[in-house]
Scaffold this motif. Structure first.
Motif, PDB file in Angstrom:
ATOM      1  N   LYS A   1      79.144 -90.682 -44.466  1.00  0.00           N
ATOM      2  CA  LYS A   1      77.736 -90.322 -44.263  1.00  0.00           C
ATOM      3  C   LYS A   1      77.004 -91.413 -43.494  1.00  0.00           C
ATOM      4  N   VAL A   2      76.302 -90.992 -42.446  1.00  0.00           N
ATOM      5  CA  VAL A   2      75.551 -91.958 -41.631  1.00  0.00           C
ATOM      6  C   VAL A   2      74.046 -91.699 -41.698  1.00  0.00           C
ATOM      7  N   ALA A   3      73.666 -90.475 -42.060  1.00  0.00           N
ATOM      8  CA  ALA A   3      72.232 -90.164 -42.130  1.00  0.00           C
ATOM      9  C   ALA A   3      71.999 -89.070 -43.163  1.00  0.00           C
ATOM     10  N   GLY A   4      70.805 -89.104 -43.759  1.00  0.00           N
ATOM     11  CA  GLY A   4      70.445 -88.091 -44.745  1.00  0.00           C
ATOM     12  C   GLY A   4      69.060 -87.542 -44.460  1.00  0.00           C
ATOM     13  N   ILE A   5      68.847 -86.322 -44.894  1.00  0.00           N
ATOM     14  CA  ILE A   5      67.589 -85.619 -44.619  1.00  0.00           C
ATOM     15  C   ILE A   5      67.056 -85.038 -45.915  1.00  0.00           C
ATOM     16  N   LEU A   6      65.779 -85.242 -46.143  1.00  0.00           N
ATOM     17  CA  LEU A   6      65.145 -84.745 -47.367  1.00  0.00           C
ATOM     18  C   LEU A   6      63.909 -83.948 -46.969  1.00  0.00           C
ATOM     19  N   ALA A   7      63.833 -82.689 -47.433  1.00  0.00           N
ATOM     20  CA  ALA A   7      62.653 -81.870 -47.121  1.00  0.00           C
ATOM     21  C   ALA A   7      61.906 -81.582 -48.417  1.00  0.00           C
ATOM     22  N   GLU A   8      60.614 -81.833 -48.407  1.00  0.00           N
ATOM     23  CA  GLU A   8      59.774 -81.558 -49.579  1.00  0.00           C
ATOM     24  C   GLU A   8      58.552 -80.787 -49.096  1.00  0.00           C
TER      25      GLU A   8
ATOM     26  N   THR B   1      82.203 -94.381 -48.823  1.00  0.00           N
ATOM     27  CA  THR B   1      81.782 -93.035 -48.406  1.00  0.00           C
ATOM     28  C   THR B   1      80.734 -93.020 -47.294  1.00  0.00           C
ATOM     29  N   ALA B   2      80.173 -94.191 -46.978  1.00  0.00           N
ATOM     30  CA  ALA B   2      79.111 -94.221 -45.958  1.00  0.00           C
ATOM     31  C   ALA B   2      79.553 -95.053 -44.768  1.00  0.00           C
ATOM     32  N   THR B   3      78.831 -94.922 -43.682  1.00  0.00           N
ATOM     33  CA  THR B   3      79.074 -95.753 -42.513  1.00  0.00           C
ATOM     34  C   THR B   3      77.733 -96.017 -41.833  1.00  0.00           C
ATOM     35  N   SER B   4      77.767 -96.801 -40.764  1.00  0.00           N
ATOM     36  CA  SER B   4      76.547 -97.043 -39.990  1.00  0.00           C
ATOM     37  C   SER B   4      76.871 -96.823 -38.510  1.00  0.00           C
ATOM     38  N   LEU B   5      75.830 -96.622 -37.734  1.00  0.00           N
ATOM     39  CA  LEU B   5      76.046 -96.367 -36.305  1.00  0.00           C
ATOM     40  C   LEU B   5      76.658 -97.580 -35.620  1.00  0.00           C
ATOM     41  N   ASN B   6      76.133 -98.775 -35.946  1.00  0.00           N
ATOM     42  CA  ASN B   6      76.661 -99.972 -35.284  1.00  0.00           C
ATOM     43  C   ASN B   6      78.147-100.153 -35.572  1.00  0.00           C
ATOM     44  N   HIS B   7      78.513 -99.873 -36.810  1.00  0.00           N
ATOM     45  CA  HIS B   7      79.919-100.008 -37.186  1.00  0.00           C
ATOM     46  C   HIS B   7      80.759 -98.965 -36.440  1.00  0.00           C
TER      47      HIS B   7
ATOM     48  N   TRP C   1      77.173 -79.548 -45.181  1.00  0.00           N
ATOM     49  CA  TRP C   1      76.087 -78.762 -45.757  1.00  0.00           C
ATOM     50  C   TRP C   1      75.614 -79.404 -47.059  1.00  0.00           C
ATOM     51  N   PRO C   2      74.304 -79.481 -47.340  1.00  0.00           N
ATOM     52  CA  PRO C   2      73.267 -78.880 -46.507  1.00  0.00           C
ATOM     53  C   PRO C   2      72.809 -79.773 -45.363  1.00  0.00           C
ATOM     54  N   ASN C   3      72.857 -81.082 -45.506  1.00  0.00           N
ATOM     55  CA  ASN C   3      72.342 -81.840 -44.377  1.00  0.00           C
ATOM     56  C   ASN C   3      72.728 -83.309 -44.391  1.00  0.00           C
ATOM     57  N   ASP C   4      73.970 -83.594 -44.743  1.00  0.00           N
ATOM     58  CA  ASP C   4      74.465 -84.961 -44.616  1.00  0.00           C
ATOM     59  C   ASP C   4      75.050 -85.088 -43.217  1.00  0.00           C
ATOM     60  N   VAL C   5      74.589 -86.058 -42.469  1.00  0.00           N
ATOM     61  CA  VAL C   5      75.139 -86.263 -41.127  1.00  0.00           C
ATOM     62  C   VAL C   5      76.309 -87.233 -41.258  1.00  0.00           C
TER      63      VAL C   5
ATOM     64  N   ALA D   1      72.247-100.383 -38.916  1.00  0.00           N
ATOM     65  CA  ALA D   1      72.909-101.684 -39.007  1.00  0.00           C
ATOM     66  C   ALA D   1      73.434-101.961 -40.412  1.00  0.00           C
ATOM     67  N   LEU D   2      73.240-101.030 -41.317  1.00  0.00           N
ATOM     68  CA  LEU D   2      73.579-101.256 -42.732  1.00  0.00           C
ATOM     69  C   LEU D   2      75.044-101.674 -42.892  1.00  0.00           C
ATOM     70  N   ASP D   3      75.253-102.768 -43.616  1.00  0.00           N
ATOM     71  CA  ASP D   3      76.616-103.195 -43.913  1.00  0.00           C
ATOM     72  C   ASP D   3      77.031-102.489 -45.203  1.00  0.00           C
ATOM     73  N   VAL D   4      77.673-101.347 -45.055  1.00  0.00           N
ATOM     74  CA  VAL D   4      77.957-100.532 -46.244  1.00  0.00           C
ATOM     75  C   VAL D   4      78.946-101.230 -47.180  1.00  0.00           C
ATOM     76  N   SER D   5      79.746-102.156 -46.635  1.00  0.00           N
ATOM     77  CA  SER D   5      80.751-102.817 -47.485  1.00  0.00           C
ATOM     78  C   SER D   5      80.091-103.736 -48.520  1.00  0.00           C
ATOM     79  N   SER D   6      78.818-104.074 -48.291  1.00  0.00           N
ATOM     80  CA  SER D   6      78.152-104.982 -49.229  1.00  0.00           C
ATOM     81  C   SER D   6      77.657-104.252 -50.471  1.00  0.00           C
ATOM     82  N   ASP D   7      77.743-102.942 -50.477  1.00  0.00           N
ATOM     83  CA  ASP D   7      77.266-102.180 -51.632  1.00  0.00           C
ATOM     84  C   ASP D   7      78.392-101.280 -52.149  1.00  0.00           C
ATOM     85  N   PRO D   8      78.979-101.643 -53.304  1.00  0.00           N
ATOM     86  CA  PRO D   8      80.136-100.885 -53.796  1.00  0.00           C
ATOM     87  C   PRO D   8      79.852 -99.402 -54.009  1.00  0.00           C
TER      88      PRO D   8
END
Ligand code: BTN
Length: 267
Positions: A123-130, A162-168, A113-117, A150-157
């Protein structure tokens, strides 16, 4: 240059009634939220979609940035909803993303909650409503979705832990165009459901892994710890504090963990 993700998606068809009646694609833009808002102010009908390959000024909830490198999914959808439907748009998007990831990647995400997938606690996806309001009327609402494909989360400290990607997570190359098509088709079906009086909240509630957990929420500069007891019909979180008070928390200004600097929203 290979065909854009939108060209790939449209090649096999987009079967929707409202969403995707018009689709714009940018190889690079500031933020698809701003592009969609500009298009909305110019009077475009609801269902318009803006997709970008990369964003240079993307944003997430709470003013965080959203890492927007090539190879992932970044798009915004324009709605012109009745006021009662406004709080349902973010849950609608969460349900559409979860359903689509299950179908296309064979993974089993949950929603924090509220909307981190999330997949396996990352975390693999985020949603923003405006939205833009004029008195009680909704001028427009924009739902932006970012999916780490495809994001290589390991390349960004900032997000490595805390994040992941679908391909991974799937150990496979996920078809982005197919994922985009599915998300838009599910959003369309769920939006038609809302118009017919059927809320996405019951299904959204099923995917929420926050309920029943002890959480610390930070809002308006103060924190409360307690049990995430339930959500209400608008998607607000009902928190039973340790002092026994029942707080109704709206998504907009809240984080479910103690603030530690300002990490990217992908985290
Ligand atoms: C969050 O988890 O904080 C929400 C992230 C939303 C990111 C998407 S990417 C497409 C759209 N454009 C933006 O600038 N933000 C949203």
């Amino acid at each position: 240059m290979p065909p854009s993700i939108v060209a790939q998606m449209l090649r096999t068809g987009l079967y929707t009634a409202v969403i995707g009646r018009q689709v714009r694609f940018y190889q690079s833009t500031g933020s698809t939220m701003d592009d969609a808002a500009e298009w909305a102010r110019a009077g475009i009908e609801e269902g318009a979609v803006v997709v970008a390959e990369t964003q240079t000024a993307s944003r997430g909830r709470l003013g965080r940035r959203w890492i927007s490198d090539e190879g992932n999914l970044y798009f915004s959808v324009l709605f012109r909803p009745e006021p009662e439907a406004l709080p349902l748009l973010s849950p609608l998007a969460g349900v559409a993303v979860v359903r689509s990831i299950r179908q296309v990647a064979g993974l089993y995400p949950s929603i924090k909650w509220p909307n981190d997938v999330m997949i396996d606690g990352r975390k693999v996806a985020g949603i923003l409503a405006e939205s833009a309001l004029s008195g009680p009327q909704v001028q427009h609402a924009i739902v932006g979705i970012g999916v780490n494909v495809a994001l290589d989360v390991s390349s960004d400290p900032e997000i490595a832990a805390t994040a992941t990607s679908l391909n991974h997570a799937a150990k496979a190359d996920i078809d982005r165009a197919e994922l985009l098509r599915r998300i838009l088709q599910h959003m369309d079906a769920l939006y038609l459901d809302i118009r017919r009086g059927r809320s996405p909240i019951p299904e959204w509630r099923r995917w929420l892994d926050t309920l029943g957990q002890r959480v610390t929420v930070t809002h308006h500069g103060s924190s409360d710890t307690g049990l995430a007891e339930d959500i209400d019909d608008h998607g607000n979180l009902l928190l039973r504090t340790d002092a026994g008070e029942l707080l109704t928390l709206t998504a907009g200004d809240i984080t479910l963990r103690a603030a530690q600097g300002a990490p990217a929203a992908n985290a």
